[in-house]
Design a protein around this motif. Sequence first.
Motif, PDB file in Angstrom:
ATOM      1  N   GLU A  55     -19.586   6.844   4.068  1.00 23.53           N
ATOM      2  CA  GLU A  55     -19.710   5.561   3.380  1.00 23.53           C
ATOM      3  C   GLU A  55     -19.436   4.393   4.317  1.00 23.53           C
ATOM      4  OE1 GLU A  55     -15.401   6.882   2.764  1.00 23.53           O
ATOM      5  OE2 GLU A  55     -17.398   7.799   2.945  1.00 23.53           O
ATOM      6  N   VAL A  56     -18.600   4.632   5.353  1.00 21.85           N
ATOM      7  CA  VAL A  56     -18.336   3.589   6.346  1.00 21.85           C
ATOM      8  C   VAL A  56     -19.488   3.514   7.344  1.00 21.85           C
ATOM      9  CG1 VAL A  56     -16.806   2.838   8.203  1.00 21.85           C
ATOM     10  CG2 VAL A  56     -15.840   3.765   6.087  1.00 21.85           C
ATOM     11  N   ALA A  57     -19.943   4.662   7.829  1.00 22.96           N
ATOM     12  CA  ALA A  57     -21.009   4.694   8.837  1.00 22.96           C
ATOM     13  C   ALA A  57     -22.260   3.984   8.353  1.00 22.96           C
ATOM     14  CB  ALA A  57     -21.324   6.136   9.201  1.00 22.96           C
ATOM     15  N   GLU A  58     -22.621   4.204   7.106  1.00 25.78           N
ATOM     16  CA  GLU A  58     -23.843   3.588   6.578  1.00 25.78           C
ATOM     17  C   GLU A  58     -23.711   2.069   6.501  1.00 25.78           C
ATOM     18  OE1 GLU A  58     -26.669   3.724   2.567  1.00 25.78           O
ATOM     19  OE2 GLU A  58     -24.927   5.054   2.748  1.00 25.78           O
ATOM     20  N   ARG A  59     -22.558   1.592   6.072  1.00 27.77           N
ATOM     21  CA  ARG A  59     -22.388   0.150   5.882  1.00 27.77           C
ATOM     22  C   ARG A  59     -22.184  -0.586   7.204  1.00 27.77           C
ATOM     23  NH1 ARG A  59     -17.885  -0.614   1.402  1.00 27.77           N
ATOM     24  NH2 ARG A  59     -18.686  -2.762   1.378  1.00 27.77           N
ATOM     25  N   VAL A  60     -21.665   0.108   8.212  1.00 26.21           N
ATOM     26  CA  VAL A  60     -21.380  -0.529   9.495  1.00 26.21           C
ATOM     27  C   VAL A  60     -22.558  -0.418  10.465  1.00 26.21           C
ATOM     28  CG1 VAL A  60     -19.821  -0.427  11.500  1.00 26.21           C
ATOM     29  CG2 VAL A  60     -18.898  -0.219   9.208  1.00 26.21           C
ATOM     30  N   ALA A  61     -23.553   0.398  10.140  1.00 27.58           N
ATOM     31  CA  ALA A  61     -24.678   0.647  11.052  1.00 27.58           C
ATOM     32  C   ALA A  61     -25.322  -0.628  11.604  1.00 27.58           C
ATOM     33  CB  ALA A  61     -25.721   1.522  10.360  1.00 27.58           C
ATOM     34  N   PRO A  62     -25.529  -1.695  10.803  1.00 28.02           N
ATOM     35  CA  PRO A  62     -26.132  -2.901  11.385  1.00 28.02           C
ATOM     36  C   PRO A  62     -25.332  -3.473  12.565  1.00 28.02           C
ATOM     37  CG  PRO A  62     -26.237  -3.005   9.002  1.00 28.02           C
ATOM     38  CD  PRO A  62     -25.382  -1.805   9.343  1.00 28.02           C
ATOM     39  N   VAL A 134     -23.342  -9.394   8.008  1.00 25.65           N
ATOM     40  CA  VAL A 134     -22.037  -9.977   7.687  1.00 25.65           C
ATOM     41  C   VAL A 134     -21.184  -8.960   6.925  1.00 25.65           C
ATOM     42  CG1 VAL A 134     -20.862 -11.782   6.364  1.00 25.65           C
ATOM     43  CG2 VAL A 134     -22.901 -12.343   7.705  1.00 25.65           C
ATOM     44  N   GLU A 135     -21.798  -8.240   6.003  1.00 26.95           N
ATOM     45  CA  GLU A 135     -21.056  -7.216   5.266  1.00 26.95           C
ATOM     46  C   GLU A 135     -20.589  -6.099   6.198  1.00 26.95           C
ATOM     47  OE1 GLU A 135     -19.354  -5.036   2.083  1.00 26.95           O
ATOM     48  OE2 GLU A 135     -19.809  -7.151   2.463  1.00 26.95           O
ATOM     49  N   ALA A 136     -21.404  -5.722   7.171  1.00 20.14           N
ATOM     50  CA  ALA A 136     -21.009  -4.697   8.139  1.00 20.14           C
ATOM     51  C   ALA A 136     -19.777  -5.154   8.921  1.00 20.14           C
ATOM     52  CB  ALA A 136     -22.169  -4.406   9.092  1.00 20.14           C
ATOM     53  N   MET A 137     -19.752  -6.416   9.322  1.00 14.03           N
ATOM     54  CA  MET A 137     -18.588  -6.940  10.040  1.00 14.03           C
ATOM     55  C   MET A 137     -17.350  -6.947   9.141  1.00 14.03           C
ATOM     56  SD  MET A 137     -20.101 -10.112  12.302  1.00 14.03           S
ATOM     57  CE  MET A 137     -18.480 -10.421  13.018  1.00 14.03           C
ATOM     58  N   ARG A 138     -17.530  -7.313   7.887  1.00 17.07           N
ATOM     59  CA  ARG A 138     -16.399  -7.352   6.961  1.00 17.07           C
ATOM     60  C   ARG A 138     -15.822  -5.944   6.761  1.00 17.07           C
ATOM     61  NH1 ARG A 138     -15.277 -11.292   3.538  1.00 17.07           N
ATOM     62  NH2 ARG A 138     -17.431 -12.080   3.610  1.00 17.07           N
ATOM     63  N   VAL A 139     -16.701  -4.975   6.587  1.00 20.27           N
ATOM     64  CA  VAL A 139     -16.241  -3.599   6.374  1.00 20.27           C
ATOM     65  C   VAL A 139     -15.506  -3.080   7.608  1.00 20.27           C
ATOM     66  CG1 VAL A 139     -17.020  -1.206   6.054  1.00 20.27           C
ATOM     67  CG2 VAL A 139     -18.006  -3.039   4.657  1.00 20.27           C
TER      68      VAL A 139
END
Length: 328
Positions: A55-62, A134-139
């Motif tokens: 769940e982290v890898a997918e959201r941080v990929a960008p 931006v969401e990737a950076m926040r996560v």
Amino acid sequence: MSELRFTLADVAGVRFGVSPANETVMSMWALADPARYPVHLQWIDRARTTLRRPEVAERVAPLVHLTLPRRWLPDFLTPAARPGVEMDGQLDQIAATPPDVVVRDLLATTPSGPLRPFGRALLADPTGLLPRLVEAMRVWYDEAIAPDWPRMRAVLDADVAYRAAQLAEGGTGKLFERLHPGLRWLGDRVVSDDPFERDFDLRGRGLALNPSVFSHQRVLWNLLEDSLPAAAYPVRAVGTLWERAPEPEGDPLVRVVGAGRAALLHLLDTSVTTTDLARITGMSAGNVSQHLSALHAAGLVVRSRSGRHVLYRNTEVGAALLRAARGS
């Protein structure tokens, strides 16, 4: 070699700030190339475990796609830090980047290598995809940086206080000559011994200097002259970042000054704020303040101010007491 040309207004506009966005972005370099960041290995081990969670890898990929090792970063991703700015404020600033600036900054990175899939998609649709970045950076900040941010912030704030004192005492030339071995001050410009070949006229906008725990070896400048002038430079005393304070039990210093004050003295080899000491030790801010007042009155710690922050650090007497207690 890079050059930055200063006017008198630029000399007066040199300023320091701590950038959580910079640390969030540049931490990805350490994660991808740990051999170049041996001081951060314990953090890298934890961060890699975090990134393996699907769940982290997918959201941080960008963010991963835009932070490959030895690749230039788009300027909008590392905005110049203002004094007192926090991560939410920097994320809001990044989210408000105009689409044409996103495109311009992405294209400026391509001489260092082609864009990855998300970078190409962002280039084609900056308005639609910038919120994902931006969401990737926040996560990533919440998952990997925030748990250690008080420790990082303490080292970064201490560097800012040290450099600000250098600037006040020795002027701009001395500051840049001591900031990094690869920098030279030539009266109206800074010359940087680097492979980037940047050529800037600051044009009265000043220069934001941001210490970084993840900046490796070189000072990193903005790529484009039209960006707000900023630089990230390697922080001092990064080797102390992951040091842990000894447990009070068995510490001879505890019998002299008490457990709470002993714990604080062990953390004050670098300058730290009351708030950060409270976070690191688990004490209340009130207890930390009482202990610091007693240590200050005894001549064991000294206070200094950096902007809105009051920083504490061991005096030579305090440091000598610590060395004796540590048997060194």
